[in-house]
Design a protein around this motif. Structure first.
Motif: not given
Ligand SMILES: Nc1ncnc2c1ncn2[C@@H]1O[C@H](COP(=O)(O)OP(=O)(O)OP(=O)(O)O)[C@@H](O)[C@H]1O
Ligand SMILES: [Mg+2]
Lengths: 249, 261
Positions: B133-139, B143
């Protein structure tokens, strides 16, 4: 192949990277470049720090010291929102796929799309999801939950989820480990095809010599905290250092 | 990341305990910052509230009803001996509002929701879903964590109010077992002993219960290490630590109420 390397600009530049966990020194001054459009493999025994290395590149792990430039940005100095911006341009394939297991395959792909491409309409998103799944041969499984997929399908699904954001760089963490030889070969072909279609730059962490041979323009070997050799598959296969040669037996 | 427990010596465990306590407080600070910074994940928040409510409503209904009923049945003989029958509804109401409903609800909540959050985030952690999740730009702090903590913080007080009502009903049934009494008279008797300072501190502390359960369970899940086994440990310690926190907050709340009122 070597032309591709020489004529191009770096998309990733790592300089003098150090990382220690408690007392275990994992990376001790690692430096490397990844050029636009090339596929580079990192070989190394288990526990040598290959995963740590690529996690540093997307700042999942913060190194103790060193400099990392990704797409011309100093990754370690970026603020959170700038970092997220870069991260959407870098795909990361986790070893086990890391699919969100509370979501269907389609939702897994829609999740990053919705949050990073708010400009797209619903139908455009849906279409993008379908095209991407088709390119990894999973269109028939679009409504399945991750628990209903086999190991090879999960890897392809994980790959589809990184592809859907159309990244410029893809980092693969052991894409073929744990798969049977046929499925592994499919994945290798997929990596090559993706490189050709999307012209991405890739870094492939692997133990699998067949994979390294098939996909790499260049190979580096990580051993005891540093890269001990760099070159093409053929060059390293006949390297003067025995430690390096041993990898190819 | 939690420090590794090297051996079982008391000193080390104590040190470990305080290290984790400090780390949990830091985590709580981060949760609060992330909640107020940038756009909030409303969709996920509503979904969490819904899931949490649905998960606990049945259990809380049954427990609260039985608590009200049993408490009434057991208290009646004592009051009857003193000739203070008319105080029964009032005394039960004070006990339920001030202490029983908040604490029982929070404990049930910790058992059901706390373990759920610990296990869910724990398994997401060990299977790299949080990193993904983090590496796809969602914190993921925003979230996954902020939404859950806010949901528990708001849902515990709401569920406590609901439990108050159900316990009140149980108590009415209990009173009726000893001879019919009109609901109007019952309510009047119940409210006689009650003043609103009974409600305000009791309500305030339930927010803290909810916050503590959310933060502790998320902390345990988010920092899970050690594969599948670690997930079980996370779920388990989430419940134990949350329950402990509930009693400590309860104790502090009593002390503070004494000072200020
Ligand atoms: N978060 C962490 N905390 C502590 N130690 C870690 C952490 N991540 C990795 N390590 C340690 O760093 C070393 C390198 O780990 P890493 O996962 O990078 O190995 P690897 O080369 O990817 O091995 P494999 O091929 O088995 O995946 C290991 O000794 C590991 O125990
Ligand atoms: Mg690894």
């Amino acid at each position: 192949m070597t032309n591709k390397v020489k004529n191009n600009k770096s998309v990733i530049e790592v300089t003098d990277l150090y990382k220690t966990f408690d007392t275990k020194k994992v990376l001790e001054g690692v430096s490397m470049n990844l050029y636009r459009g090339e596929t580079m493999s990192i070989l190394g025994r288990s526990g040598q720090g290959k995963s740590v290395m690529i996690k540093c590149i997307v700042r999942l792990i913060t190194p103790d010291s060193g400099y990392i430039e990704v797409l011309e940005q100093d990754i370690l100095k970026l603020k959170d929102d700038e970092l997220n911006q870069i991260r959407t341009r870098v795909g990361y394939l986790f070893q086990e796929g890391a699919l969100y297991d509370s979501m269907t395959l389609a939702e897994n792909l829609l999740f990053p799309l919705k949050r990073n491409k708010p400009g797209l309409s619903e139908s455009e998103k849906q279409e993008l999801v379908e095209t991407t799944l088709r390119s990894v041969d999973l269109l028939d499984d679009i409504e399945k939950m991750p628990s209903e997929l086999s190991g090879g399908m999960r890897k392809r699904a994980g790959l589809a989820r990184t592809l859907v954001l159309q990244p410029e760089i893809i980092l693969y963490d052991e894409p073929t480990t744990g798969l049977d030889p046929y499925t592994a070969r499919d994945i290798n072909e997929l990596i090559v095809r993706i490189q050709e279609i999307y012209n991405v730059s890739s870094m492939v962490v692997t133990h699998d010599m067949k994979c390294a041979k098939r996909v790499s323009d260049r190979i580096v070997i990580l051993h005891n905290g540093n890269f001990i050799a760099r070159g093409t598959f053929e060059e390293l296969e006949n390297h003067e250092d025995e430690i390096v040669r041993n990898y190819f037996i | 990341m939690a420090k590794q427990n090297t051996n079982n010596r008391f000193e080390d465990r104590l040190q470990q305990f305080f290290w984790e306590l400090g780390d949990t407080v830091r985590f709580a600070g981060r949760v609060i910052r992330e909640t107020f910074r940038g756009p909030f994940e409303w969709g996920e928040f509503y979904r969490q509230c819904y899931v949490i409510g649905l998960k606990t409503l049945g259990l809380i209904s049954i427990t609260a009803f039985i608590m009200g009923l049993v408490l009434t049945i057991q208290t009646r003989p004592v009051l009857a001996d003193l000739g203070a029958d008319a105080w029964l509804p009032g005394i039960i109401m004070v006990a339920v509002l001030r202490e029983i409903a908040p604490v029982i609800t929070a404990l049930i909540f910790a058992g059901k929701v706390g373990s759920g959050i610990g296990a869910e985030l724990g398994s997401m952690r060990v299977t790299d879903q949080i990193d993904a999740m983090e590496v796809s730009g969602t914190n993921p702090m925003k979230f996954l964590v902020s939404t859950r903590v806010l949901a528990t913080t708001l849902m515990v007080p709401i569920l406590v109010f609901y439990a108050d009502g159900v316990a009140f009903l149980g108590s009415y049934v209990g009173v009726n077992l000893g001879g019919p009494i009109s609901i109007k008279l019952y309510v009047q008797q119940a409210l006689d002993l009650l003043w609103y300072f009974d409600i305000i501190p009791a309500t305030i502390k339930t927010f803290f219960f909810g916050f503590a359960i959310g933060v502790i369970s998320c902390y345990k899940g988010y920092n899970t290490t050690g594969g599948t086994q670690g997930v079980g440990v996370a779920a388990n310690t989430a419940v134990v630590a949350s329950s402990l926190a509930i009693f400590i907050i309860d104790l502090l709340a009593v002390q503070l109420t004494e000072i200020f009122i």
